[in-house]
Write a protein that holds these residues in place. Structure first.
Motif, mmCIF file in Angstrom:
data_model
loop_
_atom_site.group_PDB
_atom_site.id
_atom_site.type_symbol
_atom_site.label_atom_id
_atom_site.label_comp_id
_atom_site.label_asym_id
_atom_site.label_seq_id
_atom_site.Cartn_x
_atom_site.Cartn_y
_atom_site.Cartn_z
ATOM 1 N N THR A 198 10.219 24.897 39.411
ATOM 2 C CA THR A 198 11.019 24.739 39.428
ATOM 3 C C THR A 198 11.758 23.712 38.413
ATOM 4 N N THR A 199 10.253 23.069 37.768
ATOM 5 C CA THR A 199 10.965 22.359 36.007
ATOM 6 C C THR A 199 10.713 23.663 35.192
ATOM 7 N N ILE A 200 10.924 24.683 34.833
ATOM 8 C CA ILE A 200 11.452 25.813 34.155
ATOM 9 C C ILE A 200 12.656 25.977 34.160
ATOM 10 N N PHE A 201 13.481 25.977 35.640
ATOM 11 C CA PHE A 201 14.704 26.398 36.059
ATOM 12 C C PHE A 201 15.507 25.142 35.530
ATOM 13 N N ASP A 202 14.757 23.887 35.576
ATOM 14 C CA ASP A 202 16.061 22.738 35.690
ATOM 15 C C ASP A 202 15.658 22.563 33.453
ATOM 16 N N THR A 203 15.107 23.077 32.922
ATOM 17 C CA THR A 203 15.500 23.267 31.521
ATOM 18 C C THR A 203 16.340 23.875 31.257
ATOM 19 N N ALA A 204 16.251 25.459 31.939
ATOM 20 C CA ALA A 204 17.117 25.978 31.904
ATOM 21 C C ALA A 204 19.087 26.026 32.065
ATOM 22 N N VAL A 205 18.566 25.327 33.173
ATOM 23 C CA VAL A 205 19.679 24.267 33.585
ATOM 24 C C VAL A 205 20.826 24.008 32.524
ATOM 25 N N ALA A 206 19.212 22.774 32.367
ATOM 26 C CA ALA A 206 20.148 21.608 31.251
ATOM 27 C C ALA A 206 20.469 22.575 29.905
ATOM 28 N N ARG A 231 26.727 30.454 33.295
ATOM 29 C CA ARG A 231 25.832 31.544 34.100
ATOM 30 C C ARG A 231 24.662 31.084 33.718
ATOM 31 N N LEU A 232 23.939 31.904 34.513
ATOM 32 C CA LEU A 232 22.273 31.453 33.608
ATOM 33 C C LEU A 232 22.191 33.074 33.180
ATOM 34 N N ALA A 233 21.672 33.076 31.825
ATOM 35 C CA ALA A 233 21.788 34.573 31.687
ATOM 36 C C ALA A 233 20.589 35.739 32.848
ATOM 37 N N GLY A 234 21.162 36.881 32.300
ATOM 38 C CA GLY A 234 20.240 37.609 33.906
ATOM 39 C C GLY A 234 18.404 37.296 32.559
ATOM 40 N N ASP A 235 18.336 37.180 31.600
ATOM 41 C CA ASP A 235 16.760 37.398 31.399
ATOM 42 C C ASP A 235 16.380 35.505 31.845
ATOM 43 N N GLN A 236 17.358 35.168 31.629
ATOM 44 C CA GLN A 236 16.473 33.855 32.142
ATOM 45 C C GLN A 236 16.058 33.810 33.863
ATOM 46 N N GLN A 242 23.593 23.667 41.771
ATOM 47 C CA GLN A 242 24.606 22.663 39.705
ATOM 48 C C GLN A 242 25.250 23.498 39.383
ATOM 49 N N GLY A 243 26.646 23.684 40.318
ATOM 50 C CA GLY A 243 27.509 24.342 40.104
ATOM 51 C C GLY A 243 27.279 26.272 39.235
ATOM 52 N N LEU A 244 26.456 26.722 38.778
ATOM 53 C CA LEU A 244 26.241 27.436 37.770
ATOM 54 C C LEU A 244 26.081 29.013 38.810
ATOM 55 N N ARG A 245 26.760 30.163 38.293
ATOM 56 C CA ARG A 245 26.579 31.421 38.443
ATOM 57 C C ARG A 245 24.900 31.622 38.127
ATOM 58 N N VAL A 246 24.756 32.973 38.252
ATOM 59 C CA VAL A 246 23.638 33.885 37.722
ATOM 60 C C VAL A 246 24.275 35.738 37.110
ATOM 61 N N ASP A 247 23.514 35.711 36.340
ATOM 62 C CA ASP A 247 23.599 37.101 35.680
ATOM 63 C C ASP A 247 22.805 37.993 36.718
ATOM 64 N N GLU A 248 23.585 38.408 38.198
ATOM 65 C CA GLU A 248 23.030 39.187 38.641
ATOM 66 C C GLU A 248 22.729 40.699 38.616
ATOM 67 N N GLU A 249 23.357 40.717 37.757
ATOM 68 C CA GLU A 249 23.901 42.583 37.089
ATOM 69 C C GLU A 249 22.705 42.898 36.017
ATOM 70 N N GLY A 250 22.767 41.442 35.351
ATOM 71 C CA GLY A 250 21.834 41.170 33.844
ATOM 72 C C GLY A 250 19.987 41.784 34.689
ATOM 73 N N THR A 304 16.430 31.399 42.608
ATOM 74 C CA THR A 304 16.700 30.533 41.379
ATOM 75 C C THR A 304 18.436 31.134 41.908
ATOM 76 N N LEU A 305 19.596 32.132 42.751
ATOM 77 C CA LEU A 305 20.810 31.985 43.134
ATOM 78 C C LEU A 305 20.778 30.782 43.884
ATOM 79 N N GLU A 306 20.265 30.239 44.266
ATOM 80 C CA GLU A 306 20.867 28.910 45.611
ATOM 81 C C GLU A 306 20.774 28.427 44.602
#
Length: 889
Positions: free
Chosen positions: A373-381, A390-395, A417-425, A410-412
């Motif tokens: 959760t901490t790592i996720f928060d950093t990626a979102v920021a 959106r968040l990159a697929g590699d993240q 946070q109002g972001l999508r995730v690069d699910e395809e990547g 991660t998707l939820e």
């Protein structure tokens, strides 16, 4: 009709018609092309292919199966599940369609009082392969099914194979009409929700080569015999016979689902999202329980990865339901064991071991969730600061692969946070990883050999290589097969790496924790093969791997196989010692200390076992003393064969998750230890000489490892320790027995000195707080402090300094940034007071700016955040970047 009764009726029906009842095989597949047993016929494949002689031409079983390709659909529908049980009857070259079809009809429509299932005939429909006129005629003329209830279907529906090279053939499926309230009329071809498949009869007659898809494959010939393989899904039958709507409402799954609902204060049937989670938990807890019971352990590849994913999805969905506490999996596992225990009594017997593994994985994942959760928060920021949507697929992949963070989580959280995730990547990276893992697993099992080549070698050796190593260390044999570079060759010259198969051998193939024998194979023409490894990639096949060191090895040559006797003796001592240490730990810790793996090497062994925590040093010493006391008594070590039931009756320990046949080999050390084992051992316990336990450690969630030395290696270790102790005693000028007290005193004084130094260092750092606050810069009404602390200042002091200065600036909006290099990498801490946060400044966002300037990352809360990087020379630039960001507000 409960699930256990359905299975009992099925097996009883076919047993009365000459079928041998076979116990369910382990979920760990013998077939190297399979990760897990995924079909009821999988354990019977060697019989269908003619590789092994079946115990009977007619057999029946209730087989445990796991399939995970559609794991993401589990819970979303009421049809998908990972674990299921397949009831089947099998004929190996005995009866075919003309008997298999009437058998099925008789059992399905037979009166319940007489042992049948009591289906109304008019409710049953039948499908046959599009050109199978024979099956259609039997259904119509012999059984009496009206032609309008017999439908033809193509390869996609009515041709069966395992998805890999092996047996296949047309099939005939039986469907139950649940009525118009479940869908439209027209039979299975019109609606498979209304018309539910209950039984598949496979008329197995072809050998398949390359399988490209369900409908695209090569037929390479006929099987040695025409065979029958049928599959009746127990869970689906239970849904019909118990009058419920789907498999999740059947007796065994419902008990887990109902308890999960009670533990999370939810109700099934009220909210779709909750229903999905409850179904996931019910299925996955049962699947995980069955997999752990068969010896699979959570891991990062292969079967272990499948199990870990199943258990973590269970924990995740419990949290979605509101179950935040640890221990929920323990209670649900107990429910699953009770629900399945009537069919599989070993679940009850090994309950403590199952709990130890699942409880530890639950605790491990809960910790992972906190870190992730901490790592996720950093990626979102970082994404928001860059204006990304959106968040990159590699993240997402890094969160999943490195931190064990589930993609659905991660998707939820990204959506929140109002972001999508690069699910395809993400999916692409996952697919690449899975393919690497599958290839690694295939290579490891088969040594990069084609499975068809292995089948051919097994056939040449007469069905199974005869192992002579229990009674002799050398033996005359014949070189029946020779491979080089993975391909069969008639001969191989000096220097060639080869795999050699003999018709009989004294060489022990690696297995059961025991390392393989080494030695030489002398051939009749003067050639010699130096054997460095021995494996059994298929049941009954022993492959000797090594190098031709002299002459030319030729398939068909007479051979003299000789093992390295000293190496074998050393390994045998280690193996017997492992049995004794296992017995010692079970006496000390209870039956929950179940063996979870071992390796028996010359003079050294390791022993893995389930445990909830570290084993006290006193227990290690007690076990070591007890084992060595037994060695002094020089107990006889005896091996003999008996039935599995008789072995258990005499208290022989069947290792957790191992697969055993009707006849087993028992190894006993006097009355101290009695285990089922296929390895080699010493003649008496006194031959071990000495066992020295080196220590224990954790190797994974719920699993501990003990390492120990045996024989001369143990004596040499003690001799070296004695010299070391003497040297320390001389250096410290004390007697040997006074060493612990003297060393303890030195360590205590050293720690006191370090604490004093730390206190002084901290005071020196904090001494500048007042000066920094007084000299704060004014950036548009916001007080800003940017300070670089002396190198070596630890991160804790940096945080204390930042919060101290912030506290001195409470009267006005303030941002404090303190940077330093505690070791070899820069660290930055930013503290923001309430007034500054009201102006829109957040510590987490600001620390992201600084960390990226330093070539790293970071995160935290709005009032206090910490980051770091790799470029200490950029600290000045980082301070300036943050100052500009504050000044721009």
């Amino acid at each position: 009709m409960e699930s256990a009764e359905i299975a009992r009726r099925f097996l009883t029906f076919f047993e009365a018609r000459g079928h041998t009842v076979m116990p369910s095989a382990s979920l760990i597949a013998e077939d190297p092309t399979l990760l897990l047993v995924n079909a009821g016929m999988a354990p019977f494949k060697p019989y269908f292919l003619g590789q092994r002689t079946p115990p009977s031409p007619r057999m029946t079983s209730a087989q445990k199966c796991v399939r995970t390709p559609d794991i993401d659909e589990v819970g979303k529908t009421t049809r998908h599940a990972t674990f299921f049980q397949m009831l089947g009857n099998f004929s190996i070259g005995d009866y075919f369609k003309e008997q298999a079809i009437p058998f099925a009809w008789e059992l399905l429509t037979g009166d319940r009082a007489g042992g049948g299932f009591g289906f109304p005939e008019e409710k049953l429909w039948v499908t046959v392969f599009e050109d199978d006129d024979e099956a259609r005629d039997i259904w119509h003329t012999k059984v009496g099914v009206p032609l309008e209830r017999i439908q033809r279907r193509g390869l996609a529906d009515n041709y069966w194979h395992m998805g890999v090279p092996g047996p296949g053939g047309p099939c005939s499926e039986i469907y139950y009409d649940r009525g118009p309230e479940h869908g439209r009329e027209g039979g299975p071809v019109a609606d498979e929700d209304r018309y539910l498949e209950v039984w598949n009869l496979v008329f197995m007659q072809k050998q398949l080569g390359t399988v490209r898809s369900k409908v695209d494959f090569d037929i390479v010939g006929d099987l040695p015999n025409r065979n029958i393989d049928t599959g009746m899904g127990l869970e689906r039958m239970a849904a019909i016979l118990q009058g419920v709507d789907n498999i999740y409402e059947t007796d065994t799954l419902w008990r887990v689902l109902e308890r999960a609902a009670a533990l999370t204060a939810t109700s099934y049937g009220r909210d779709h999202r909750d229903d999905v989670s409850l179904r996931v938990v019910a299925d996955h807890v049962r699947s995980g329980t069955m997999m752990v019971a068969d010896g699979i352990r959570p891991g990062n590849e292969g079967r272990g990865y499948v199990l870990r994913r199943i258990l973590r999805r269970s924990v995740r969905n419990l949290r979605l339901l509101g179950g935040q506490d640890a221990g929920l999996m323990h209670e649900l596992t107990s429910v699953a064991i009770a629900a399945m225990g009537e069919q599989y009594p070993d679940l009850v017997r090994t309950a403590d071991s199952i709990h130890a593994v699942i409880d530890a994985e639950e605790a491990s994942f809960l910790a992972t969730l906190r870190t992730g959760t901490t790592i996720f928060d950093t990626a979102v920021a970082a994404a928001k600061e860059q204006g990304a949507a959106r968040l990159a697929g590699d993240q997402a992949f890094k969160l999943h692969d490195t931190y064990g963070f589930p993609i659905d989580l991660t998707l939820e959280m990204a959506a929140e946070q109002g972001l999508r995730v690069d699910e395809e990547g993400f999916r692409q990276l996952m697919a690449e990883q899975r393919e690497r893992a599958k290839q690694d697993a295939r290579d490891k099992k088969t040594g990069n050999l084609d499975v068809s080549v292995l089948d051919e070698l097994l056939s040449r050796s007469g069905g199974a290589v005869e192992f002579l190593g229990y009674h002799t260390t050398e033996a005359d044999a014949r070189l029946v097969g020779l491979l080089a570079g993975g391909a069969a060759v008639p001969a191989a010259g000096e220097g060639t790496e080869v795999e050699a198969v003999l018709d009989r051998t004294p060489f022990y193939a690696e297995g059961g924790g025991q390392l393989a024998d080494q030695g030489v194979i002398d051939l009749g023409n003067g050639a010699q093969i130096q054997v460095t490894d021995v494996q059994s990639p298929l049941a009954g096949l022993i492959v000797h791997r090594g190098r031709v060191t002299r002459g030319e090895a030729q398939a068909g040559d007479a051979a003299l196989a000789r093992i390295d006797v000293r190496r074998r003796q050393a390994i045998s001592r280690s193996h017997t010692a492992t049995h004794m240490v296992h017995a010692g730990f079970r006496r000390a810790l209870g039956e929950s200390a179940a063996q979870a793996g071992s390796e028996n090497s010359p003079g050294r062994f390791r022993f893995d076992f389930t445990a909830s925590g570290a084993v006290p040093l006193s227990v290690l010493r007690d076990v070591e003393d007890e084992v060595n006391d037994v060695l002094i008594n020089d107990l006889d070590v005896r091996a003999f064969h008996t039935s599995i039931d008789e072995a258990r009756a005499m208290g022989a320990l069947a290792l957790f998750g191992e697969k055993y046949g009707d006849q087993v080999r028992v190894v006993e050390v006097g009355d101290y230890s009695r285990e089922l084992c296929g390895g080699t051992h010493v003649g008496s316990s006194g031959q071990l000489g000495l066992v020295k336990v080196l220590g224990e450690s954790s190797i994974g969630a719920g699993v501990r490892r003990v390492e120990a030395l045996v024989g001369i290696d143990a004596f040499r270790f003690l001799a070296r320790e004695n010299v070391l102790v003497a040297q320390l005693a001389e250096q410290l000028k004390v007697r040997k027995e006074e060493l612990p007290e003297r060393v303890s005193g030195i360590v205590a004084r050293l720690r006191d000195a370090e604490r004093e130094l730390e206190k002084v260092r901290s005071q020196q750092v904090l001494a500048v707080a007042g000066s920094l606050a007084e000299n704060a810069a004014d950036l548009g009404g916001i007080a800003f402090v940017g300070h670089r602390a002396p190198d070596g200042t630890d991160a804790g002091d940096l945080r204390r300094l930042a919060t101290d200065v912030r506290g001195r600036l409470a009267a006005r909006p303030a941002v404090v940034m303190v940077a330093g290099v505690p070791k070899d990498r820069p660290v930055v801490v930013i503290a923001v007071n309430d007034a500054a946060r009201e102006r829109g400044l957040k510590a987490g966002a600001l620390v992201g700016i600084a960390a990226r300037t330093l070539g790293g990352g970071g995160g935290g809360k709005d009032d206090l955040a910490q980051g770091g990087g790799a470029d200490a020379a950029a600290i000045g630039d980082a301070l300036a970047a943050v100052e500009r960001a504050v000044g721009a507000v």
